[in-house]
Enzyme design. Structure first.
Site, short mmCIF file in Angstrom:
data_model
loop_
_atom_site.label_atom_id
_atom_site.label_comp_id
_atom_site.label_asym_id
_atom_site.label_seq_id
_atom_site.Cartn_x
_atom_site.Cartn_y
_atom_site.Cartn_z
N HIS A 1 0.81 -0.98 -0.07
CA HIS A 1 0.04 0.08 0.10
C HIS A 1 0.85 1.24 -0.03
O HIS A 1 2.12 1.22 0.22
CB HIS A 1 -0.85 -0.03 1.20
CG HIS A 1 -0.27 0.20 2.32
ND1 HIS A 1 0.53 -0.93 2.89
CD2 HIS A 1 -0.49 1.02 3.56
CE1 HIS A 1 0.97 -0.50 4.25
NE2 HIS A 1 0.41 0.64 4.65
N ASP A 29 -0.40 -3.84 5.87
CA ASP A 29 -0.81 -3.74 6.98
C ASP A 29 -2.38 -4.05 6.94
O ASP A 29 -2.96 -3.92 5.93
CB ASP A 29 -0.98 -2.13 7.27
CG ASP A 29 0.51 -1.73 7.43
OD1 ASP A 29 1.61 -2.55 7.35
OD2 ASP A 29 0.57 -0.33 7.57
N HIS A 88 6.21 -5.45 12.17
CA HIS A 88 5.41 -4.32 11.96
C HIS A 88 4.92 -3.58 13.53
O HIS A 88 4.02 -3.15 13.75
CB HIS A 88 4.42 -4.47 11.29
CG HIS A 88 3.69 -3.07 10.54
ND1 HIS A 88 2.74 -2.32 11.12
CD2 HIS A 88 4.20 -2.27 9.31
CE1 HIS A 88 2.54 -0.96 10.30
NE2 HIS A 88 3.56 -1.13 9.35
N ASP A 98 5.68 4.39 5.18
CA ASP A 98 6.58 3.62 5.61
C ASP A 98 6.87 2.34 4.83
O ASP A 98 7.98 1.31 5.13
CB ASP A 98 6.27 3.36 7.12
CG ASP A 98 4.94 2.66 7.27
OD1 ASP A 98 4.05 3.11 6.30
OD2 ASP A 98 4.59 1.88 8.08
N HIS A 99 6.20 2.02 3.86
CA HIS A 99 6.22 0.90 2.91
C HIS A 99 6.75 1.22 1.53
O HIS A 99 7.03 0.31 0.93
CB HIS A 99 4.76 0.26 2.88
CG HIS A 99 4.40 -0.44 3.95
ND1 HIS A 99 4.57 -1.89 4.31
CD2 HIS A 99 4.06 0.18 5.22
CE1 HIS A 99 4.07 -1.95 5.65
NE2 HIS A 99 3.54 -0.65 6.20
N HIS A 106 1.52 3.86 1.94
CA HIS A 106 1.69 4.57 3.01
C HIS A 106 3.33 4.56 3.15
O HIS A 106 3.95 3.59 2.59
CB HIS A 106 1.47 3.84 4.35
CG HIS A 106 0.03 4.19 4.87
ND1 HIS A 106 -0.99 3.52 5.53
CD2 HIS A 106 -0.80 5.41 4.28
CE1 HIS A 106 -2.06 4.05 5.63
NE2 HIS A 106 -2.05 5.26 4.94
N HIS A 130 -7.28 -2.14 5.47
CA HIS A 130 -6.45 -1.00 5.95
C HIS A 130 -7.18 0.31 5.63
O HIS A 130 -8.32 0.33 5.04
CB HIS A 130 -4.98 -1.16 5.41
CG HIS A 130 -4.15 -0.37 6.26
ND1 HIS A 130 -3.95 -0.32 7.61
CD2 HIS A 130 -3.02 0.37 5.76
CE1 HIS A 130 -3.12 0.43 7.92
NE2 HIS A 130 -2.30 0.76 6.80
ZN LIG Z 1 0.05 1.26 6.72
#
Ligand SMILES: [Zn+2]
Length: 307
Positions: free
Chosen positions: A61, A213, A271, A65-66, A63, A143
């Site tokens: 996804h 996530d 995570h 942090d990914h 976001h 998510h």
């Molecule tokens: Zn996320």
């Protein structure tokens, strides 16, 4: 050889020496990257993982942090003279995210990059990649933004030839390829040969499920059923279940409950929220539900086979 190296186990921000999400899966001579958090290319170097054999990238996804590491990594591959095409899979918006960064930094990749955008309505359970021995499919996670898990599954393997038995019965070697292909035949001496008599059981085929996530989502169970190894996010401890629901994340025991329902072989959790330094309770709470749980450790190669 089927194994996975976890490069990051932290959620949102780096904390306590834990890095952001990225997993490298090796299947025979091929490498696959799952997520690409900031700093992924540095951790690849530190773990001596060379991405020349990188076959495809799968993003869960959009976001940060990914994905903050993705444009940098793709550019490095180009500077390292990659010429082979590369495909990146991920949710809608991925192409715009990358193209904008390449345009603003005047970066031109020297290899063909294909971006395949996924949509929940079209791609839940979709087969995305396959070669002779492996398939990779995606499934919808729950998510706050569109998010996909990935299932890497070995294709059924051939049955093994019991060569001693064939030798003992005087079957010439030039017929062994027929036996391996499970094809019956007649020898010059008139004997009818049934290949089943000379074949053992097939070697087991293994699988890896990547689930991050997501909030607690039993809808994913059919997609990850009987995975040999499953990675599931466990951002919070159980006393934070309310916060987990609000932020669309899972607690340790929720991750374990998915593993239990899906009857996976083993579970690794990761995570972790930056609020936790010590992770002992994550492990305890998950093991109370699914005993064969392990904390994901960065830089370790986990065999995707019973261990
Ligand atoms: Zn996320």
């Amino acid at each position: 050889m089927f194994q996975v190296c976890v490069l990051g186990t932290s959620s949102a921000v780096p904390a306590f020496g834990r890095n952001l999400s990225a997993h490298v899966v090796q299947h025979n001579q091929k490498l696959f990257l799952l997520d690409c958090g900031e700093g992924t290319q540095f951790r690849l170097i530190r773990n001596r993982i060379r991405l020349r054999r990188l076959s495809a990238i799968f993003i869960t996804h959009l976001h940060g942090d990914h994905i903050w590491g993705l444009a940098g990594l793709l550019t490095t591959l180009s500077l390292n003279a990659r010429a082979e095409p590369l495909t990146v899979y991920g949710p809608k918006g991925l192409a715009q995210f990358l193209q904008m960064q390449f345009a603003l930094t005047h970066s031109e990749l020297q290899y063909p990059l294909e971006i395949v955008e996924l949509e929940a309505a079209l791609h839940d359970g979709a087969l995305l990649y396959q070669d002779n021995r492996l398939t990779i499919s995606c499934f919808v996670l729950q998510h706050h933004v569109p998010c996909f898990g990935y299932m890497l599954r070995e294709k059924p393997k051939r049955r093994r030839l019991v060569a001693d038995r064939a030798h003992a019965d005087g079957i010439p070697k030039e017929y062994f390829h027929l036996l391996k292909q499970e094809v019956g035949f007649t020898l010059p001496d008139g004997r009818e040969i049934d290949p089943n008599h000379y074949l053992g059981p097939p070697l087991p085929a293994y699988s890896y499920a990547y689930c991050t996530d997501t909030q607690y989502a039993p809808s994913i169970v059919p997609h990850v059923r009987h995975a040999t190894l499953m990675y599931h996010e466990a951002t919070f401890l159980d006393d934070m279940a309310q916060r987990a629901a609000e932020t669309a994340h899972s607690t340790a025991s929720q991750a374990a409950d998915i593993a239990r329902q899906a009857e996976v072989g083993q579970l690794i959790i990761g995570h972790f929220s930056a609020r936790y330094h010590d992770l002992t309770q994550h492990l305890e709470q998950a093991r109370a539900v699914f005993p064969d749980t392990h904390l994901a450790e960065e830089g370790i190669w986990y065999p995707i086979a019973p261990f």
